[in-house]
Design a protein around this motif. Structure first.
Motif, PDB file in Angstrom:
ATOM      1  N   ILE A 107      11.028  29.831  19.406  1.00  0.00           N
ATOM      2  CA  ILE A 107      11.222  28.655  18.553  1.00  0.00           C
ATOM      3  C   ILE A 107      11.652  29.197  17.196  1.00  0.00           C
ATOM      4  O   ILE A 107      10.952  30.012  16.584  1.00  0.00           O
ATOM      5  CB  ILE A 107       9.910  27.864  18.418  1.00  0.00           C
ATOM      6  N   HIS A 108      12.795  28.752  16.715  1.00  0.00           N
ATOM      7  CA  HIS A 108      13.306  29.215  15.427  1.00  0.00           C
ATOM      8  C   HIS A 108      12.971  28.172  14.353  1.00  0.00           C
ATOM      9  O   HIS A 108      13.081  26.975  14.576  1.00  0.00           O
ATOM     10  CB  HIS A 108      14.817  29.435  15.487  1.00  0.00           C
ATOM     11  N   THR A 109      12.555  28.663  13.209  1.00  0.00           N
ATOM     12  CA  THR A 109      12.267  27.787  12.075  1.00  0.00           C
ATOM     13  C   THR A 109      13.400  27.904  11.073  1.00  0.00           C
ATOM     14  O   THR A 109      14.283  28.751  11.194  1.00  0.00           O
ATOM     15  CB  THR A 109      10.934  28.173  11.426  1.00  0.00           C
ATOM     16  N   ASP A 110      13.358  27.067  10.058  1.00  0.00           N
ATOM     17  CA  ASP A 110      14.400  27.093   9.023  1.00  0.00           C
ATOM     18  C   ASP A 110      14.470  28.437   8.310  1.00  0.00           C
ATOM     19  O   ASP A 110      15.494  28.821   7.792  1.00  0.00           O
ATOM     20  CB  ASP A 110      14.164  25.985   7.992  1.00  0.00           C
TER      21      ASP A 110
END
Length: 112
Positions: A107-110
């Motif tokens: 899961i990639h965050t900002d």
């Protein structure tokens, strides 16, 4: 109750077991007990999430208690063999973080 480390939990279980002449069970007996507890967890999960509701005559139990039983027997097993569960955990996490580093979709965050 204050937060406790795995070392604290292992010491608490050892203090409890040490008060009895019988001490820890043999590794084979503990493996049998662990298998039994995992079966009880499977039964609870099946009752809660599966297609098999409990009979009215069955005792109330919980996934939480079954996981607690599994944790207790795991600690007993480790203590009887002189295994530090924190070190065991660290070794397993290292394995997952290296061997399986790219196995799952992250899961990639900002901020990535």
């Amino acid at each position: 109750m204050p937060e406790r480390s795995m070392k604290d939990l292992q010491q608490e279980v050892d203090t409890y077991i040490s008060q009895f002449k019988e001490g820890y069970f043999s590794p084979l007996a503990m493996l049998a007990r662990m298998s039994e507890e995992v079966g009880e967890l499977a039964r609870e999960v099946n009752h809660q999430f599966g297609e098999k509701p409990k009979k009215a005559s069955e005792e109330e139990n919980s996934i939480e208690l079954e996981l607690g039983d599994i944790l207790f027997i795991t600690i007993c097993f480790a203590n009887s063999l002189g295994i530090d569960l924190t070190e065991a955990h660290d070794k397993v996490m290292k394995k997952f973080n290296t061997r399986d580093a790219d196995r799952w979709t992250k899961i990639h965050t900002d901020s990535d």
